[in-house]
Enzyme design. Structure first.
Site, PDB file in Angstrom:
ATOM      1  N   ASP A 189       0.861  -1.184   0.000  1.00 15.00           N
ATOM      2  CA  ASP A 189       0.000   0.000   0.000  1.00 15.00           C
ATOM      3  C   ASP A 189       0.898   1.235   0.000  1.00 15.00           C
ATOM      4  O   ASP A 189       1.586   1.511   0.988  1.00 15.00           O
ATOM      5  CB  ASP A 189      -0.902  -0.036   1.239  1.00 15.00           C
ATOM      6  CG  ASP A 189      -1.937   1.085   1.256  1.00 15.00           C
ATOM      7  OD1 ASP A 189      -1.766   2.073   0.508  1.00 15.00           O
ATOM      8  OD2 ASP A 189      -2.905   0.983   2.032  1.00 15.00           O
ATOM      9  N   HIS A 190       0.850   1.996  -1.097  1.00 18.26           N
ATOM     10  CA  HIS A 190       1.763   3.122  -1.229  1.00 18.26           C
ATOM     11  C   HIS A 190       1.397   4.295  -0.323  1.00 18.26           C
ATOM     12  O   HIS A 190       2.158   5.255  -0.211  1.00 18.26           O
ATOM     13  CB  HIS A 190       1.807   3.600  -2.689  1.00 18.26           C
ATOM     14  CG  HIS A 190       3.163   4.079  -3.122  1.00 18.26           C
ATOM     15  ND1 HIS A 190       4.042   4.688  -2.260  1.00 18.26           N
ATOM     16  CD2 HIS A 190       3.795   4.028  -4.317  1.00 18.26           C
ATOM     17  CE1 HIS A 190       5.147   5.003  -2.897  1.00 18.26           C
ATOM     18  NE2 HIS A 190       5.022   4.608  -4.156  1.00 18.26           N
ATOM     19  N   ARG A 191       0.232   4.246   0.329  1.00 19.86           N
ATOM     20  CA  ARG A 191      -0.086   5.268   1.320  1.00 19.86           C
ATOM     21  C   ARG A 191       0.779   5.109   2.565  1.00 19.86           C
ATOM     22  O   ARG A 191       1.052   6.069   3.294  1.00 19.86           O
ATOM     23  CB  ARG A 191      -1.559   5.186   1.730  1.00 19.86           C
ATOM     24  CG  ARG A 191      -2.553   5.457   0.627  1.00 19.86           C
ATOM     25  CD  ARG A 191      -3.963   5.211   1.111  1.00 19.86           C
ATOM     26  NE  ARG A 191      -4.162   3.836   1.569  1.00 19.86           N
ATOM     27  CZ  ARG A 191      -5.297   3.367   2.093  1.00 19.86           C
ATOM     28  NH1 ARG A 191      -6.333   4.175   2.242  1.00 19.86           N
ATOM     29  NH2 ARG A 191      -5.381   2.102   2.457  1.00 19.86           N
TER      30      ARG A 191
END
Length: 520
Positions: A492-494
């Site tokens: 998850d790039h968040r």
């Protein structure tokens, strides 16, 4: 007198609202004891066996295999005092949707729950009691929820209803298109409804040429549970033409299927399509097969859609020479304390992932949208994706980071065996923090896995194959056959940026290439 208790479908998961009945372990008339398995149900997460909270004799079951039942609805009635006398059937009062059936002679004008037989909606005085009874229209009178069950009209003498079931059995709620008012058993003595609450006809038994579809040939209303009626409607089967073989002369799912199969000789095309709808299998060269989406598959579909379109996925790949790990696997499998335990490459991948999580704790976290924070877990509940007959499930090993290699191997074997047998409990499936999916067992090199909801990283492990590989020793490069595998990490790039994800994947690859690094 008998004491009947109902067992309501409990919430066997975390806020689940429904479950599918897989199979019954008991039948009406069976004697049960406390904690004896009654039924196996499938929720959106797992298949679960429900034990009996009562001891006694099964009086009735209220759902059939294949039915979807809402949490809190009765599924079985048990007589906890079977030696008592039979209960007295309570008198049936005029209730919306239920027509009373007093004995009247042909000379009398029957006044029932639908008003006088002259077609007027109310009694001649505008609603006053007539012959000691109050005319009740559809939609008026006591609320439908005021009774514990939808009272059924007495049926023909050929199919008497047992006392316990007639007085206490609870049916599932009828579908939205089911008629609220049962059709009177004597069409020559009761007027037909025009669908607006008023009566039609002149009281002589004429229905103006409109035949009721809910009347059997003997004049009694066809007995069938709402799911069966819905199935018959979907398949275009007229229940009045079906020979009932169910309890108390009711039409069962099997009866509908038999009637459908009997019609194949008349219309192969339509019957084959309907058979596919029931069984979910293709027969007779049909061009389409329809499978109901329910249980684990329904939950997985919803979860994957939510994950794919909520968390911004990034996937990275690395190809690893795992020859040293395969050599270590052979040495470990030969040890006496590992006898009887499966030692697979997945065990060492899991061990490498746990080691890399310790160096990169951000991948073992979750994104909390409501609180606007990232929650880093200081423990690892390692999820292992498992393919089952009911769909993909991801049970997890609790506190996997605290286990030694033998404990991890034992936990992996037990977890995968339980999941593939369809016996994983909701507790096994809840609380995961990071997941491994082993696509290599299918001969696949790698893939782009979708995150398990609530997690920020998932590792796909490809097949381990012999491949030509460039090996460097003392500055000299040679090509040798080596054991090679490919790893794919989605994150998850968040939460995890490119550097953190790359470092985590590189750490896993480094340990699999040289297991001695674990000593550092």
């Amino acid at each position: 007198m008998p004491e009947l208790k109902q067992f309501l479908l409990p919430d066997v998961g975390e806020g689940l609202t429904e479950a599918d009945i897989l199979s019954w372990a008991v039948a009406p008339g069976d004697t049960v004891v406390v904690n004896q398995t009654l039924v196996e149900v499938e929720t959106a997460k797992a298949a679960v066996e429900l034990p009996s909270p009562f001891a006694g004799v099964v009086a009735a079951v209220h759902a059939q295999a294949g039915d979807t039942v809402a949490v809190g609805r009765p599924i079985i009635t048990i007589d906890v005092d079977p030696s008592g006398a039979a209960p007295t059937i309570p008198a049936v009062t005029a209730t919306p949707g239920v027509a009373a059936a007093p004995a009247v002679s042909s000379a009398e004008s029957p006044v029932g729950a639908f008003g006088p037989p002259d077609g007027s909606a109310n009694a001649p005085d505008g609603g006053s009691p007539t012959n000691g009874r109050q005319a009740v229209l559809v939609g008026y009178g006591p609320r439908p929820g005021a009774t514990t069950r939808r009272v059924r009209r007495p049926v023909a003498e050929a199919h008497p209803i047992p006392t316990a079931q007639a007085a206490f059995a609870v049916e599932p709620a009828p579908p939205a298109d089911a008629p609220l008012v049962p059709t009177p058993p004597e069409p020559t003595a009761a007027p037909a409804s025009d669908g607006n609450g008023s009566a039609t006809g002149n009281g002589s038994g004429s229905n103006n040429g409109v035949a009721s579809k809910s009347l059997a040939t003997d004049g009694a209303r066809v007995l069938a549970k709402p799911p069966v009626r819905k199935l018959a409607k979907q398949l275009g089967v007229d229940l009045a033409t079906v020979t009932p073989t169910g309890p108390n002369g009711s039409v069962s799912r099997e009866d509908v299927q038999s009637a459908l199969e009997g019609a194949r000789s008349i219309s192969d095309g339509g019957a084959l399509a309907a058979d596919a709808l029931i069984r979910g299998t293709a027969t007779g060269g049909e061009r389409e097969t329809r499978l109901p989406v329910r249980g684990v598959r329904k939950h997985t579909a919803a979860a994957m859609v939510a994950s794919a379109f909520t968390a911004p996925h990034v996937t990275e790949f690395v190809t690893v020479d795992v020859t040293e790990t395969m050599t270590l696997r052979d040495r470990v499998a030969a040890r006496r304390d590992f006898s009887g335990v499966k030692v697979s490459p997945l065990l060492f991948v899991a061990r490498a992932l746990l080691w890399a999580v310790r160096r990169n704790p951000i991948v073992n976290s979750t994104w909390n949208e409501a609180a606007g924070e990232i929650i880093v877990k200081n423990y690892v509940n390692l999820g292992i994706a498992a393919a089952t007959g009911r769909g993909l499930v991801v049970p997890n090993i609790k506190d996997a980071d605290r286990l030694n290699l033998l404990g991890l191997a034992t936990a992996l074997a037990e977890l995968t065996a339980t999941a593939r047998a369809g016996r994983a409990t909701p507790a096994d499936l809840a609380g995961g923090t990071i997941t491994i999916t082993n696509v290599g067992v299918f001969g696949i090199d790698s893939g782009t896995p979708i995150l398990n909801p609530g997690e920020v990283a998932i590792l796909a492990v490809g097949a381990v194959n012999r491949r030509p590989w460039v090996v460097s020793r003392d500055g000299i490069e040679t090509i040798e056959p080596r054991w090679v595998s490919q790893l794919g990490l989605s994150f998850d790039h968040r939460v995890v940026d490119g550097e953190q994800g790359s470092t985590f994947l590189a750490d896993i690859a480094a340990l699999l290439q040289d297991p001695a690094l674990a000593m550092l």
